[in-house]
Design a protein around this motif. Structure first.
Motif, PDB file in Angstrom:
ATOM      1  N   TYR A  29       0.821  -1.212   0.000  1.00  0.00           N
ATOM      2  CA  TYR A  29       0.000   0.000   0.000  1.00  0.00           C
ATOM      3  C   TYR A  29       0.855   1.263   0.000  1.00  0.00           C
ATOM      4  O   TYR A  29       0.441   2.297  -0.532  1.00  0.00           O
ATOM      5  CB  TYR A  29      -0.926   0.001   1.219  1.00  0.00           C
ATOM      6  CG  TYR A  29      -2.186  -0.813   1.055  1.00  0.00           C
ATOM      7  CD1 TYR A  29      -2.272  -1.817   0.094  1.00  0.00           C
ATOM      8  CD2 TYR A  29      -3.298  -0.594   1.848  1.00  0.00           C
ATOM      9  CE1 TYR A  29      -3.415  -2.572  -0.053  1.00  0.00           C
ATOM     10  CE2 TYR A  29      -4.457  -1.339   1.704  1.00  0.00           C
ATOM     11  CZ  TYR A  29      -4.505  -2.328   0.746  1.00  0.00           C
ATOM     12  OH  TYR A  29      -5.646  -3.074   0.589  1.00  0.00           O
ATOM     13  N   ILE A  30       2.028   1.208   0.594  1.00  0.00           N
ATOM     14  CA  ILE A  30       2.854   2.411   0.712  1.00  0.00           C
ATOM     15  C   ILE A  30       3.341   2.876  -0.653  1.00  0.00           C
ATOM     16  O   ILE A  30       3.753   4.030  -0.808  1.00  0.00           O
ATOM     17  CB  ILE A  30       4.058   2.138   1.652  1.00  0.00           C
ATOM     18  CG1 ILE A  30       4.636   3.451   2.177  1.00  0.00           C
ATOM     19  CG2 ILE A  30       5.127   1.336   0.953  1.00  0.00           C
ATOM     20  CD1 ILE A  30       3.722   4.192   3.090  1.00  0.00           C
ATOM     21  N   LEU A  31       3.277   1.996  -1.666  1.00  0.00           N
ATOM     22  CA  LEU A  31       3.672   2.371  -3.023  1.00  0.00           C
ATOM     23  C   LEU A  31       2.512   2.922  -3.844  1.00  0.00           C
ATOM     24  O   LEU A  31       2.720   3.367  -4.973  1.00  0.00           O
ATOM     25  CB  LEU A  31       4.272   1.160  -3.748  1.00  0.00           C
ATOM     26  CG  LEU A  31       5.525   0.546  -3.117  1.00  0.00           C
ATOM     27  CD1 LEU A  31       5.948  -0.706  -3.875  1.00  0.00           C
ATOM     28  CD2 LEU A  31       6.665   1.552  -3.092  1.00  0.00           C
ATOM     29  N   PHE A  32       1.288   2.868  -3.300  1.00  0.00           N
ATOM     30  CA  PHE A  32       0.130   3.377  -4.039  1.00  0.00           C
ATOM     31  C   PHE A  32       0.270   4.901  -4.214  1.00  0.00           C
ATOM     32  O   PHE A  32       0.515   5.618  -3.222  1.00  0.00           O
ATOM     33  CB  PHE A  32      -1.166   3.064  -3.305  1.00  0.00           C
ATOM     34  CG  PHE A  32      -1.607   1.626  -3.404  1.00  0.00           C
ATOM     35  CD1 PHE A  32      -0.805   0.672  -4.009  1.00  0.00           C
ATOM     36  CD2 PHE A  32      -2.829   1.224  -2.888  1.00  0.00           C
ATOM     37  CE1 PHE A  32      -1.201  -0.650  -4.107  1.00  0.00           C
ATOM     38  CE2 PHE A  32      -3.247  -0.096  -2.984  1.00  0.00           C
ATOM     39  CZ  PHE A  32      -2.431  -1.027  -3.586  1.00  0.00           C
ATOM     40  N   PRO A  33       0.101   5.426  -5.420  1.00  0.00           N
ATOM     41  CA  PRO A  33       0.219   6.877  -5.605  1.00  0.00           C
ATOM     42  C   PRO A  33      -0.752   7.674  -4.753  1.00  0.00           C
ATOM     43  O   PRO A  33      -0.428   8.789  -4.318  1.00  0.00           O
ATOM     44  CB  PRO A  33      -0.078   7.058  -7.104  1.00  0.00           C
ATOM     45  CG  PRO A  33       0.261   5.733  -7.722  1.00  0.00           C
ATOM     46  CD  PRO A  33      -0.101   4.711  -6.688  1.00  0.00           C
ATOM     47  N   CYS A  34      -1.932   7.131  -4.501  1.00  0.00           N
ATOM     48  CA  CYS A  34      -2.924   7.872  -3.731  1.00  0.00           C
ATOM     49  C   CYS A  34      -2.631   7.890  -2.243  1.00  0.00           C
ATOM     50  O   CYS A  34      -3.248   8.654  -1.490  1.00  0.00           O
ATOM     51  CB  CYS A  34      -4.316   7.295  -3.966  1.00  0.00           C
ATOM     52  SG  CYS A  34      -4.503   5.576  -3.430  1.00  0.00           S
ATOM     53  N   LEU A  35      -1.687   7.074  -1.776  1.00  0.00           N
ATOM     54  CA  LEU A  35      -1.382   7.000  -0.349  1.00  0.00           C
ATOM     55  C   LEU A  35       0.021   7.478   0.000  1.00  0.00           C
ATOM     56  O   LEU A  35       0.266   7.889   1.134  1.00  0.00           O
ATOM     57  CB  LEU A  35      -1.544   5.551   0.148  1.00  0.00           C
ATOM     58  CG  LEU A  35      -2.938   4.944   0.113  1.00  0.00           C
ATOM     59  CD1 LEU A  35      -2.899   3.489   0.562  1.00  0.00           C
ATOM     60  CD2 LEU A  35      -3.900   5.740   0.986  1.00  0.00           C
ATOM     61  N   ARG A  36       0.944   7.438  -0.942  1.00  0.00           N
ATOM     62  CA  ARG A  36       2.337   7.672  -0.578  1.00  0.00           C
ATOM     63  C   ARG A  36       2.615   9.127  -0.215  1.00  0.00           C
ATOM     64  O   ARG A  36       3.599   9.420   0.476  1.00  0.00           O
ATOM     65  CB  ARG A  36       3.244   7.237  -1.722  1.00  0.00           C
ATOM     66  CG  ARG A  36       3.136   8.054  -2.972  1.00  0.00           C
ATOM     67  CD  ARG A  36       3.938   7.440  -4.098  1.00  0.00           C
ATOM     68  NE  ARG A  36       3.807   8.195  -5.338  1.00  0.00           N
ATOM     69  CZ  ARG A  36       4.033   7.694  -6.530  1.00  0.00           C
ATOM     70  NH1 ARG A  36       4.382   6.413  -6.663  1.00  0.00           N
ATOM     71  NH2 ARG A  36       3.922   8.436  -7.615  1.00  0.00           N
ATOM     72  N   GLU A  37       1.764  10.056  -0.674  1.00  0.00           N
ATOM     73  CA  GLU A  37       1.976  11.464  -0.331  1.00  0.00           C
ATOM     74  C   GLU A  37       1.265  11.862   0.948  1.00  0.00           C
ATOM     75  O   GLU A  37       1.397  13.002   1.398  1.00  0.00           O
ATOM     76  CB  GLU A  37       1.519  12.348  -1.483  1.00  0.00           C
ATOM     77  CG  GLU A  37       2.320  12.141  -2.757  1.00  0.00           C
ATOM     78  CD  GLU A  37       1.844  13.008  -3.904  1.00  0.00           C
ATOM     79  OE1 GLU A  37       0.928  13.830  -3.663  1.00  0.00           O
ATOM     80  OE2 GLU A  37       2.363  12.881  -5.021  1.00  0.00           O
ATOM     81  N   ASP A  38       0.528  10.925   1.560  1.00  0.00           N
ATOM     82  CA  ASP A  38      -0.158  11.183   2.830  1.00  0.00           C
ATOM     83  C   ASP A  38       0.841  10.980   3.966  1.00  0.00           C
ATOM     84  O   ASP A  38       1.208   9.851   4.302  1.00  0.00           O
ATOM     85  CB  ASP A  38      -1.351  10.240   2.966  1.00  0.00           C
ATOM     86  CG  ASP A  38      -2.209  10.546   4.186  1.00  0.00           C
ATOM     87  OD1 ASP A  38      -1.741  11.276   5.081  1.00  0.00           O
ATOM     88  OD2 ASP A  38      -3.344  10.039   4.250  1.00  0.00           O
ATOM     89  N   VAL A  39       1.277  12.084   4.565  1.00  0.00           N
ATOM     90  CA  VAL A  39       2.324  12.006   5.588  1.00  0.00           C
ATOM     91  C   VAL A  39       1.852  11.195   6.779  1.00  0.00           C
ATOM     92  O   VAL A  39       2.621  10.409   7.357  1.00  0.00           O
ATOM     93  CB  VAL A  39       2.749  13.424   6.019  1.00  0.00           C
ATOM     94  CG1 VAL A  39       3.801  13.357   7.124  1.00  0.00           C
ATOM     95  CG2 VAL A  39       3.282  14.199   4.835  1.00  0.00           C
ATOM     96  N   MET A  40       0.596  11.323   7.161  1.00  0.00           N
ATOM     97  CA  MET A  40       0.082  10.598   8.321  1.00  0.00           C
ATOM     98  C   MET A  40       0.066   9.091   8.057  1.00  0.00           C
ATOM     99  O   MET A  40       0.447   8.286   8.926  1.00  0.00           O
ATOM    100  CB  MET A  40      -1.325  11.087   8.664  1.00  0.00           C
ATOM    101  CG  MET A  40      -1.375  12.530   9.129  1.00  0.00           C
ATOM    102  SD  MET A  40      -0.317  12.814  10.583  1.00  0.00           S
ATOM    103  CE  MET A  40      -1.082  11.731  11.777  1.00  0.00           C
TER     104      MET A  40
END
Length: 1199
Positions: free
Chosen positions: A856-867
């Motif tokens: 999941y950490i590689l998903f573009p929609c999630l990787r920019e979420d700092v939290m």
């Protein structure tokens, strides 16, 4: 009123209050637990058995040797007769105390003198019966006393008692060979009883058989106990082998000799099960295999074979053949006579034809594709039923217990015993296959596996000859079990088979011979499948075919092997026996998973389910005549959760018009219906209790069908994607059931569906996959339905950790593009559950959840979420300290992925993300990764990758803080130690890559820090001396990363790196491993690139070191290699697998020109000595450029 007075017990307590329930409960008796009558009788019988043994023990204890001899003899006779007459195999004797039995036998041995031979015989019979029927292994004290008693009896008693004594002895030593050390010399010594009694020269065959039975039980070893030691182990092997090699004495009956061979073969089986085969002097594998092969055909009707004494390992078959058949009235080979009007002669004619098909096939023109025409009668009246009757009539009624009474009881019994010999020989051969290394057995492959039949020559005798011709189903099954064991794990050996090219006339290469053997195996097994009638043996045929399909390299063979097999196994999915149905599905699973995708299988899967095909003779069984075999019967309702589209198609059996693709492929249809569709007819009794619902197929069938679906989706997703939603409904319905196995396979199917979708969206997917992608909208709908179903409950099911693990893997297979379009609550639900499961107590669940977070950490929609990145990092760091190595390995992989995300965000988002990311968390990640780099290799491999990313990510504000100084130094030194260490090459490659990644951080004090010299020294050592060229390539790439001269350190450091790279280039073609030679071109290119890069950065103070390298002895070599690189000649030899930096030769030529201009501008601005060095370097570079242009011009003129 006086008459109504009731007296109560003063001790009775009453419930106080108006309620009288307490009074009633005290007056009524307590109800006794209901015990079924059967259980009560068994309990009473067991108690009676215990009581009987205790009474016997008491009587024996009461007897004394001082008593009157006649009374003592009478009492012992009565006691022994009473115990011997009992049936101790019944359930009532299951819980008899073994210690009581041992005491009875010990006491009896003290009371029976050896001069009373009749009592001695009864005691020996009692020992044998009690230990065998009660399955008791005596303790060491009892063993010692009773074995000593038997040895004294063999020494002093008459010879007529010896067989019974040996029988008792065999029961005593059963599994106790290692505990009889003090008696082995008397048993197996030079003049030991077993050696003399078991010798082939022994005239008493019964005594010889009993001795061999003893030897066999001595060889048996119970797991956890030591084996029989040398030299007694070799003595046993020699006696058994001599017995198997010896011919039948003329005065010995055939049945008696069969029992002797059975005892010897049992001993050989026990011997082989004692451990791996060792090549010692007394154990010759070729001799043993020759004996076993002869006995595998012992008494087989119609075959009289003369085997060689020794089988030699060779790629060609041995030259034993089947002699011309001779009339043997006792072996059911009476010459047949034609009689048009006799029904009996018609049957005999069919029987003869069946034997010919089984033994010799259909002649030299037979091919696998023509199995139907060869083995079935022609004409319009021919049906599948008549064809199968023609093939199998010779086997009908030929089981071990169904021999014809017309042949006489003696012949029937003889055939039974001969079949047991053949079965024992196959069991011993199976033990050989399990104990001998496969690479050794492959030398004898042609002696047991059929080869291509020669023109005009009879076929050789192989395991499949037994499977086709033996009248005993148990023997046929045994031969197929052995063949399955030989085929298991043979993929590497069979991978050399090839027949796609044109046949050679001068000689036949081994690859072609092996390919012919593979084709012959397919042909013979297909005939066996058609001819077999026994359900148990049919199961073994299907399993053997599955092993064959799983190991054969079909992509190297001409197509056409799988099509006839595919057609013939389809009817067995509807077989009445559940094990046959399961085995047929296993074979289908092997077919769709073998080197998938195979074009031949792809075409077979696309064939429509036509009723005309199902009615073709040889393709279906008579049970398939009914049109709607899966349709629900009257009163049976279809489950509401069953997918509607394919259910209607599966039940109608309608033929799809040619060229129209309607619904899923037929195998997909079939498996989905087997999982969710109710069955109409009642199958065999073996179905009982196999399913959670009486209306559905048994669980083994449904599980196998789910596995076939998973294999089909994995290998042929383009055919399965049309039924994506229906397959999702099947998986969801599985997750709602109570059986954890069904639930688990439902999640596995979901995972394969998700993986198949992801494969279509990969950047390197081929054009066909890209054009036929499942639309993202459909993928979003698919996962929305799944996440709204029972998958979440499976994730929270703590009672079944394996199901939770599989469900986590399923969540990780969601397409990233689809995840971003899922409803927000679904996204939050997935993340929350995975974060929570990282704290599970089960290691498997923890590993799967942390791996899913790493996806999941590689998903573009999630990787920019700092939290989210911070929460994931904290969860990963927690699991990185877990006790389980598997959890730590998954956590390290996820940490490396997370650091990859940090680098991507640094390049895409910029300083904003770096400033928002916690310094404390970054520091903890750095320390945890450095600690993990000292773990096992599977953890270290990703830990060093994470260290490189973290060192690349650090910013000036963080590097300026004192708290970061020591962790940074420890991180670099961890990478240096890994590069220099003795870890696997993959780990060292990752460490070199990590150092190069760290060097890209312009804010690191590279060149001035203390650790710089260590890092450069480690990379220099590897680039020059590492045996693995891929590691050398990556270290050279790391040395070419620094972008300024200052980052290479002082002049000495710069010159050492330059000289090391030059030496490595000179010796770049020197290797001891031929497999590394394919990376030579890539290594030369990377070394040349590093040297040119350093030349572009060199300063006047570096020129003396460069001049010393460009001496007359070395300049020609370096210049030729650099010209080769600059002209792009090495580009065509690079494999692309070694990870070299992709730089075109044109860029390096531009770099060379820029370097020349820069150095030419230095002329006159340096001291005199420096000018000489500069002239030397300039002369080298100018000549290099000139030669490069001349070589390029010559190449263009030639082209």
């Amino acid at each position: 009123m006086a008459g109504r007075v009731t007296l109560f017990d003063p001790s009775t307590s009453f419930h106080q209050g108006p309620n009288t329930e307490g009074l009633q409960s005290t007056l009524l008796p307590k109800p006794q637990r209901f015990i079924p009558l059967k259980e009560q009788r068994e309990f009473e019988a067991s108690a009676q058995a215990h009581s009987q043994f205790n009474r016997c023990l008491s009587k024996l204890r009461a007897l004394r040797l001082s008593d009157s001899s006649s009374s003592l003899r009478t009492e012992l006779n009565l006691l022994f007769d009473q115990l011997i007459s009992e049936n101790h195999c019944s359930n009532s004797h299951e819980d008899v105390n073994s210690q009581v039995v041992c005491e009875i036998l010990l006491q009896a041995s003290h009371l029976v003198p050896l001069n009373q031979e009749h009592l001695t015989i009864k005691l020996c019979q009692l020992i044998h019966q009690l230990l065998n029927q009660l399955q008791i292994i005596v303790d060491e004290h009892t063993l010692d006393v009773l074995v000593s008693y038997c040895l004294r009896a063999l020494h002093s008693c008459s010879s007529w008692t010896h067989p019974e004594v040996l029988l008792a002895l065999s029961s005593l030593v059963y599994g106790n060979g290692s505990k009889c050390q003090k008696h082995l010399s008397d048993l197996l010594g030079a003049s030991g009883f077993l050696v003399s009694f078991g010798d082939p020269a022994q005239p008493d065959i019964e005594l010889r058989r009993s001795a061999l039975h003893c030897i066999a039980n001595l060889c048996l070893s119970i797991p956890g106990q030591p084996y029989l030691e040398e030299p007694y182990k070799g003595i046993c092997y020699g006696l058994i082998l001599k017995t198997l090699q010896s011919p039948k004495p003329p005065d010995v009956e055939d049945i008696v000799f069969c029992t002797l061979l059975q005892s010897a073969l049992k001993g050989m089986q026990y011997f082989l099960n004692c451990g791996k085969w060792k090549a010692v002097t007394y154990q010759d594998l070729g001799t043993l295999l020759a004996v076993l092969k002869r006995l595998m055909f012992y008494g087989l009707p119609g075959i009289n074979v003369d085997m060689p004494q020794v089988l030699y390992p060779a790629p060609l078959p041995q030259y034993e053949t089947i002699p011309s058949p001779k009339p043997e009235p006792s072996q059911d080979s009476t010459p047949q006579k034609k009689s048009a009007g006799s029904q009996q002669n018609k049957k005999r004619k069919s029987r003869g034809k069946g034997k010919k098909v089984g033994a010799e096939g259909c002649g030299e023109d037979f091919n696998v594709g023509g199995a139907d025409e060869c083995s079935q009668p022609h004409g319009p009246q021919s049906t599948s039923e008549t064809s199968k009757q023609t093939i199998t009539s010779w086997k009908r009624g030929s089981s071990d217990s169904e021999f014809s009474d017309l042949e006489g009881g003696v012949q029937s019994k003889l055939r039974l015993y001969q079949a047991r010999v053949r079965q024992s020989a196959l069991q011993s051969f199976l033990a050989v296959v399990k104990s001998v290394e496969k690479r050794i057995l492959y030398g004898y492959w042609s002696s047991f596996i059929p080869d291509a039949p020669g023109i005009g020559s009879p076929p050789s005798l192989t395991l499949l000859t037994i499977a086709l011709k033996d009248p005993s189903p148990k023997v046929r099954a045994g031969s197929l079990q052995v063949m399955s064991a030989l085929l298991e794990g043979s993929r590497q050996f069979l991978s050399t088979a090839e027949d796609t090219g044109a046949p050679r006339q001068a000689f036949t290469p081994f690859s072609a011979s092996l390919a012919a053997s593979v084709r012959e195996m397919h042909r013979c097994l297909l005939l066996t499948l058609l001819a077999e009638t026994s359900c148990q043996t049919l199961t073994q045929v299907l399993k053997c075919l599955a092993h064959l399909v799983a190991n054969v390299p079909y992509n190297r063979l001409r197509p056409g092997l799988l099509s006839p097999l595919w057609k013939q196994i389809r009817p067995y999915v509807r077989h009445r026996d559940v094990t046959v149905r399961v085995s047929s599905l296993t074979l289908f699973g092997a077919l769709v998973s073998a080197q998938a995708p195979l074009p031949e299988v792809h075409l077979l899967l696309q064939q429509p389910v036509s009723q005309s095909n199902l009615g073709t003779p040889g393709i279906c069984t008579p049970q398939e005549a009914s049109q709607s075999w899966r349709s629900p019967g009257p009163g049976i309702k279809t489950p509401p959760n069953a997918p509607q589209t394919w259910r209607r198609t599966a039940c109608r059996g309608e033929e799809t018009p040619e060229g129209v693709s309607e619904g899923p492929c037929w195998l997909l249809q079939l498996c989905m219906s087997l999982v969710t569709q109710p069955r109409e007819e009642t199958h065999s009794d073996s179905d009982a209790g196999g399913s959670s619902s009486a209306l559905l197929e048994p669980s083994p069938v449904r599980l196998e069908a789910l596995q076939v679906l998973a294999h089909l989706v994995k290998g042929y997703f383009s055919l399965a994607q049309t039924s994506l939603l229906e397959l999702g409904q099947v998986s969801a319905s599985c997750l709602t059931e109570q059986d954890p196995s069904i639930q688990l396979h439902g999640t596995k199917l979901l995972e394969e569906l998700g993986t198949g979708i992801i494969q279509q969206y990969r950047p390197d997917a081929n054009s066909t996959q890209s054009s036929n992608r499942v639309p993202v909208s459909q993928v979003v709908h698919f996962w929305s339905e799944i996440l709204a179903g029972p998958l979440i409950s499976a994730l929270q099911n703590e009672q079944h950790a394996t199901l939770q693990t599989s469900a986590c893997d399923t969540l990780s297979s969601i397409l990233p593009q689809a995840f971003s379009q899922l409803p927000g609550k679904n996204q939050v639900l997935c993340i929350t559950i995975l974060l929570g499961l990282t704290y599970s107590e089960n290691a498997l669940v923890k590993a799967a959840s942390v791996r899913a977070l790493g996806v999941y950490i590689l998903f573009p929609c999630l990787r920019e979420d700092v939290m989210f990145v911070a929460d994931t990092a904290n969860a990963i760091l927690t699991t990185l300290d877990d006790r389980s190595p598997n959890v730590r390995a998954k956590a390290a992989w996820s940490l490396a992925n997370l650091t990859d995300t940090l680098i991507v965000n640094m390049q895409s988002v910029g300083r904003e993300f770096q400033e928002d990311f916690s310094d404390l968390l970054l520091l903890n990640m750095l320390r945890s990764a450095a600690k993990a780099s000292t773990d096992k290799d599977r953890v270290k491999s990703n830990a060093v990758r994470a260290l490189g990313n973290l060192l690349h990510f650090l910013q000036p504000g963080q590097l300026g803080k004192p708290v970061f100084e020591q962790p940074v130094e420890e991180a670099v030194r961890a990478l240096v130690e890994t590069v220099r260490g003795d870890a696997t090459m993959k780990v060292r490659w990752n460490a070199c890559y990590a150092l190069g990644n760290a060097f890209r951080n312009q804010h690191l004090p590279l060149g001035s820090a203390v650790w710089s010299e260590e890092a450069y020294s480690a990379l220099s050592d590897v680039v020059h001396s590492c045996k693995n060229f891929k590691v050398r390539i990556k270290s050279a790439a790391a040395l070419s990363v620094p972008s300024t001269r200052a980052r290479y350190g002082n002049t000495q450091q710069f010159s050492e790196i330059w000289q090391t790279l030059a030496q490595a280039l000179e010796h770049s073609e020197e290797t001891d491993d031929f497999l590394e030679y394919r990376y030579c071109a890539s290594l030369r290119s990377q070394l040349c690139r590093a040297l040119l890069h350093m030349l572009s950065l060199c300063q006047p103070e570096d020129l003396p070191a460069l001049r010393s390298t460009l001496s007359e002895r070395r300049v020609n070599t370096l210049q030729s290699l650099l010209i080769r690189h600059l002209n792009g000649r090495d580009l065509g030899f690079a494999t692309g697998e070694e990870g070299a930096d992709p730089v075109a030769p044109e860029d390096d030529r531009l770099l060379l020109k820029d370097t020349l201009k820069r150095l030419q501008s230095m002329m006159g601005n340096t001291a005199a000595d420096a000018n000489e060095d500069l002239k030397m370097v300039l002369c080298f570079l100018e000549e290099l450029e000139r030669n490069c242009e001349e070589t390029e011009g010559k190449d263009s003129n030639e082209s």
